[in-house]
Scaffold this motif. Structure first.
Motif, PDB file in Angstrom:
ATOM      1  N   ALA A 155       0.838  -1.205   0.000  1.00  0.00           N
ATOM      2  CA  ALA A 155       0.000   0.000   0.000  1.00  0.00           C
ATOM      3  C   ALA A 155       0.871   1.253   0.000  1.00  0.00           C
ATOM      4  O   ALA A 155       0.615   2.204  -0.749  1.00  0.00           O
ATOM      5  N   ALA A 156       1.930   1.226   0.828  1.00  0.00           N
ATOM      6  CA  ALA A 156       2.826   2.381   0.923  1.00  0.00           C
ATOM      7  C   ALA A 156       3.513   2.627  -0.413  1.00  0.00           C
ATOM      8  O   ALA A 156       3.665   3.779  -0.849  1.00  0.00           O
ATOM      9  N   LYS A 157       3.900   1.537  -1.083  1.00  0.00           N
ATOM     10  CA  LYS A 157       4.582   1.658  -2.378  1.00  0.00           C
ATOM     11  C   LYS A 157       3.636   2.276  -3.419  1.00  0.00           C
ATOM     12  O   LYS A 157       4.014   3.202  -4.145  1.00  0.00           O
ATOM     13  N   ALA A 158       2.415   1.751  -3.454  1.00  0.00           N
ATOM     14  CA  ALA A 158       1.427   2.253  -4.427  1.00  0.00           C
ATOM     15  C   ALA A 158       1.106   3.727  -4.160  1.00  0.00           C
ATOM     16  O   ALA A 158       1.035   4.537  -5.103  1.00  0.00           O
ATOM     17  N   CYS A 159       0.960   4.096  -2.880  1.00  0.00           N
ATOM     18  CA  CYS A 159       0.650   5.492  -2.527  1.00  0.00           C
ATOM     19  C   CYS A 159       1.814   6.410  -2.887  1.00  0.00           C
ATOM     20  O   CYS A 159       1.601   7.536  -3.351  1.00  0.00           O
ATOM     21  N   ALA A 160       3.045   5.927  -2.657  1.00  0.00           N
ATOM     22  CA  ALA A 160       4.222   6.735  -2.983  1.00  0.00           C
ATOM     23  C   ALA A 160       4.272   7.000  -4.486  1.00  0.00           C
ATOM     24  O   ALA A 160       4.543   8.129  -4.922  1.00  0.00           O
TER      25      ALA A 160
END
Lengths: 248, 67
Positions: A155-160
């Motif tokens: 999720a953090a990767k996609a949001c970044a």
């Protein structure tokens, strides 16, 4: 510098630091917001063309300026999270999104209210307003995307990635009033060349912009504290904090 | 103060409804920005405290700690 960078990576250190910063910054910020609003509402002369409706500028412009700056903070945190996989950067990125969305919402709503007496309409699909609406959707997109994934690392990767791609929108918002024909007035405050706003109106506006930056910092720290506790709930220091029954 | 009276400040030559409503909406959003995370933090700590108490209460003293 690297020591500080590493310290920022420590959740308990940042939690305690944010607590001691908020203890004095939050009351100062709230007082500054109230004082600045009173200054703009009651102690400035009306605009010679727009009359008293221009007083909305003291919340509309600061909210918009900080919403744009907040996006850069979110994107930089996203980049740091992607490159160095720093947990705190991921937390900061996640914490920025709802604050940015709230500030963009304020800018859009107050702009719409200002538009009615000034332009005769609540809304126009022109470049500045539409690109600000896209900014709101980008912020909400980051919030929704994070919630959509079970795997929070993914999720953090996609949001970044989403926040980095969305930075394209920021210069478009800045330049929209110059590039396209727009009902929205061009920037009144210029760092290069003379500002087209009288100092008696400029000073309270600059004061309110500073107060909104402080508000952003406070809200960011407050949101980060919750995120830190939730992620670190299995650690001894969070359990000790819960046992104490204090929030710092 | 620019305005002569409170009524003039509220009316703002017909723009009062626009100006004051914009400020009140902003006050609401700012209050939410500050209050919501503080409330979430307090609630989370209370929940965690309850969890810890329950888990401690469930394990009598001297009982083996199985994972």
């Amino acid at each position: 510098m690297w020591t500080l960078f590493h310290k920022f990576g420590s959740p308990p250190w940042l939690y305690r630091l944010s607590g001691s910063i908020l203890r004095w910054l939050l009351p100062i910020t709230l007082l500054a917001l109230i004082g600045g609003a009173i200054w703009g509402l009651l102690f400035t002369a009306p605009d010679f063309r727009q009359g008293n409706s221009y007083r909305i500028i003291y919340i509309h412009v600061p909210a918009a300026v900080v919403a744009l700056a907040g996006y850069y903070v979110m994107a930089i945190a996203g980049a740091v999270s992607l490159i160095w996989r720093m947990k705190m950067a991921d937390i900061a990125m996640r914490a920025c999104a709802p604050i940015g969305a709230a500030l963009t919402f304020v800018a859009l709503v107050t702009g719409s209210i200002w538009g009615k007496p000034t332009w005769g309409t609540w809304w126009v699909w022109d470049a500045r307003i539409t690109s600000m609406l896209i900014l709101l959707f980008l912020y909400l997109g980051v919030v929704a995307l994070y919630e959509a994934y079970e795997n929070k690392a993914l999720a953090a990767k996609a949001c970044a990635i989403l926040s980095l791609v969305g930075t394209v929108n920021i210069p478009i918002i800045y330049k929209s009033v110059d590039w396209w024909y727009s009902l929205h007035q061009p920037a009144s405050i210029k760092f290069t060349g003379g500002s087209t706003i009288d100092p008696s109106m400029l000073y309270p506006l600059l004061f309110m912009i500073t107060a909104f930056y402080c508000l952003f910092t406070c809200a960011l720290l407050l949101n980060m504290r919750v995120e830190i506790l939730q992620r670190e709930q299995r650690t001894a220091w969070v359990k000790a904090l819960a046992n104490k029954g204090a929030a710092g | 103060m620019y305005f002569d009276s409170l009524a003039a400040a509220l009316q703002m030559d017909g723009h009062g409804a626009f100006v004051w409503s914009a400020y009140f909406i902003t006050i609401g959003v700012v209050a939410l920005m500050v209050y919501a995370p503080r409330r979430r933090e307090q609630r989370f700590l209370r929940q965690l405290e309850g969890q810890i108490r329950r888990s401690e209460g469930g394990n009598p003293p001297g009982a083996s700690k199985e994972v």
